[in-house]
Structures are given as C-alpha cells and as structure tokens.
Motif scaffolding. Sequence first.
Motif, mmCIF file in Angstrom:
data_model
loop_
_atom_site.group_PDB
_atom_site.id
_atom_site.type_symbol
_atom_site.label_atom_id
_atom_site.label_comp_id
_atom_site.label_asym_id
_atom_site.label_seq_id
_atom_site.Cartn_x
_atom_site.Cartn_y
_atom_site.Cartn_z
ATOM 1 N N UNK A 89 0.689 -1.219 -0.087
ATOM 2 C CA UNK A 89 0.134 0.008 -0.005
ATOM 3 C C UNK A 89 0.936 1.432 -0.010
ATOM 4 N N UNK A 90 2.225 1.276 0.688
ATOM 5 C CA UNK A 90 2.809 2.544 0.725
ATOM 6 C C UNK A 90 3.690 2.582 -0.105
ATOM 7 N N UNK A 91 3.905 1.686 -1.086
ATOM 8 C CA UNK A 91 4.837 1.582 -1.748
ATOM 9 C C UNK A 91 3.908 2.138 -3.475
ATOM 10 N N UNK A 92 2.581 2.057 -2.971
ATOM 11 C CA UNK A 92 2.031 2.178 -4.282
ATOM 12 C C UNK A 92 1.528 3.606 -4.035
ATOM 13 N N UNK A 93 1.415 4.086 -3.049
ATOM 14 C CA UNK A 93 0.551 5.353 -2.713
ATOM 15 C C UNK A 93 1.850 6.754 -2.460
ATOM 16 N N UNK A 94 2.702 6.204 -2.490
ATOM 17 C CA UNK A 94 4.314 7.151 -2.318
ATOM 18 C C UNK A 94 4.198 8.000 -3.441
ATOM 19 N N UNK A 95 3.534 8.077 -4.679
ATOM 20 C CA UNK A 95 3.799 8.411 -5.339
ATOM 21 C C UNK A 95 2.525 9.734 -5.315
ATOM 22 N N UNK A 96 1.382 9.698 -4.813
ATOM 23 C CA UNK A 96 0.218 10.282 -4.258
ATOM 24 C C UNK A 96 0.939 11.143 -3.861
ATOM 25 N N UNK A 97 1.752 10.681 -2.282
ATOM 26 C CA UNK A 97 2.203 11.458 -1.492
ATOM 27 C C UNK A 97 2.874 12.554 -2.099
ATOM 28 N N UNK A 98 3.526 12.122 -3.009
ATOM 29 C CA UNK A 98 4.260 13.040 -3.459
ATOM 30 C C UNK A 98 3.796 14.093 -4.163
ATOM 31 N N UNK A 99 3.020 13.954 -4.489
ATOM 32 C CA UNK A 99 2.614 14.841 -6.083
ATOM 33 C C UNK A 99 1.421 15.573 -4.996
ATOM 34 N N UNK A 100 0.792 14.711 -4.200
ATOM 35 C CA UNK A 100 -0.130 15.878 -3.697
ATOM 36 C C UNK A 100 -1.700 15.988 -3.862
ATOM 37 N N UNK A 101 -1.661 14.298 -3.390
ATOM 38 C CA UNK A 101 -2.836 13.704 -4.568
ATOM 39 C C UNK A 101 -4.166 14.175 -3.401
ATOM 40 N N UNK A 102 -5.167 14.824 -4.487
ATOM 41 C CA UNK A 102 -6.425 15.465 -2.831
ATOM 42 C C UNK A 102 -7.235 14.595 -3.121
ATOM 43 N N UNK A 103 -7.345 13.518 -3.526
ATOM 44 C CA UNK A 103 -8.494 12.033 -3.569
ATOM 45 C C UNK A 103 -8.414 11.539 -3.153
#
Length: 353
Positions: free
Chosen positions: A124-138
């Motif tokens: 989960x954290x590996x896949x979510x890393x990009x979202x967190x770096x780019x500030x995913x708002x969803x």
Amino acid sequence: MTNPTTDPTTHPRTTTTATPPLLRAEGLRVTFPGRHGDPPARAVDGVDLDIGPGEIVALVGESGCGKTTLARALLGLVPPTAGRIAFDGAPLGRSTRALRAYRKRAQLVLQDPSGSLNPRHTVYDAVAEGLRIHGHGGDERAAVAEALARAGLRPPERFFPRYPHELSGGQRQRVVIAGALVLGPELLVADEPVASLDASVRGEILALLLRLRTELGLAALVVTHDLGLAWNIADRVAVMYLGRIVETGEVEQVLTAPRHPYTQALLSVLPEATGAPVVLAGEPPDPSRIPSGCRFHARCQILASGEAERAGVADACRTRDLEILGGTSASQVACHWARARADAAKTEASGAG
C-alpha cells in the motif's frame, strides 16, 4: 519469432497516423566527463525519436549502447547536453516545478522490482508514495486499490499489508507498475521490464503492458536487449549502437528484413533464427573514443567479409559519418552498404522497366 503467450498476431499494432507525437526528442546528446583526462563520454550522441499517443516503441541494443541513458534523459532524470525534448507539443522545462508536473504524466518502470521497492514499506505505501509526493487530493485508498487491480493484483485489499519479500517476482513487478499507474500517466518508460523475471512470468507482464495500452491509451518506450521481446510487444523498433539509433521502422519490417549489419547480427543469435549466428568481433568502442566513419565499422561483418568493398563503400564506411536518423515511423537505416544495395536495386528495377 513468436511466443505463445504474446503472439504478435493476437494484438493490434498501432498504425501510423498524422497525429502529433506525444514525446519528441530532436538532436539529443548526453555526455559525461571523462576520467583521468580522457575525452567526455558521448553516451547519447545525436538521437531523434518520436513516440505517438498509445504507441509502443522498443529501444534495442547491447548493454552500454546508451539506451538507458537515453530513456532517463527522456524522463528528465538526466540533463541533456544538447538537443530538445517536447511532451504533448510543449518543450520540457528543466525547473523543479516543470519536471514535477511532467513526472505525473511520464513514469519509469525499472528492471529489478526488488531494488525498486523499499523492503520496509508495505505494498500500500509503495503504491501510495507517488500520490503523497504529488499531493493527491482524492481518495488515496481507492486510487491505490484501482492501480493494483489494473496491474492484475486482485483483490487489491489483500495485497495492502504485504511486504515485498512476501511476493513473487511477477507480483513485485506488478506492484512497481501499479506505483506508476496510480498517477494516471500517459507514457511509461519501461527499462528491461521482464529481464529479471522467470520465463513463465514474462509473457504475463508483456500481456499486461499491452492491455494497459488498450484500456488506458498508454504509450510506452520499452528498453530492452531482447529483439524477441520487441517483436512480441512493440509497434516500432529503434536499434541503438554506440549512442545513436542505426535502424528504425515498423517492428515487422525491421525484424523480418533487417538492413543494418548490427541488427542482422542481433537477430542471428535468437533461437528462432536460421543460418549461422553472426559473432561480432570485440566489444563496442569506448563512447569517449567513437571511431570515424560508421561507428559500427570496426566490428562489421559486412566490411570484414569484403562485401562493402565489392559494393564500393568500404572507404565511406571507415571515414564518412552518417547523419542522424529522423524520429518518425518511416523505415530508416544508417549504413553505407545498405543504402548502396537499395540504390542498386532501384537502378536495376528502373532498367528492367
């Protein structure tokens, strides 16, 4: 030259259209400082390359030919020494902000999933890393689940708490692909995406990349030393040698009727090849000391056999450089001998007519 899991006759090739390229490189060069007073190493020494929307291009060549450096330059990970890169019609900026925005649209899939994944991070954290770096708002959880499902890991929630060491090699590569997909990119750059996998799993990952192209319209640059892989997945192939593309065109045309002696040598060692394999002399030259003339001439079996001499191009092979091939889908070759043969065939045909 087929694979039962990814026979090229079972998936449609993207046809050439007038659609502007998604990614375009023009006159791209990347040099690195020489060591101990040596001249700079010309890792990428003049490359034009287009990748259209939804198109899969295979970049093929031996280790050390510059293909990984080219791929990293196209992603903005290595600054080019010269040339121009454009994405979706706009020049690629070098600012941190511009590159950050670009990397949401163009993602890298590395060769070794074990090295790509942090062993202390869950799937989960590996896949979510990009979202967190780019500030995913969803909804982060929903986005991670969708990416894992698209990558073939279902039900995705079952994989959330797992660690890389609990997964098979194929599953780890799917997690890496999911980590790229989660940002909704338009282009994947896959560097030897199946080289570290068992033969039984390679076809599954190639089929996944083809399905992603069909479902999402993803374009891809697949970097590989394996012409058999290029046959199974690519619409177009670009063969690279010593920093420059030496032959390019539609994959069936290049791989069934190769014109450059280097391409012919690469194909001759495939299991499906007929005839004796071509054994190239020596190693590729040092990129800090690229030879004059055709950069392949010191290892060329055509020059060594006397065929180039009989065609009247031996001196040109040794002394006259060839121009950079265009980046379009047209069939092109950077070889004095191949061009002399083509010219002779045209003359013969016109005389017969």
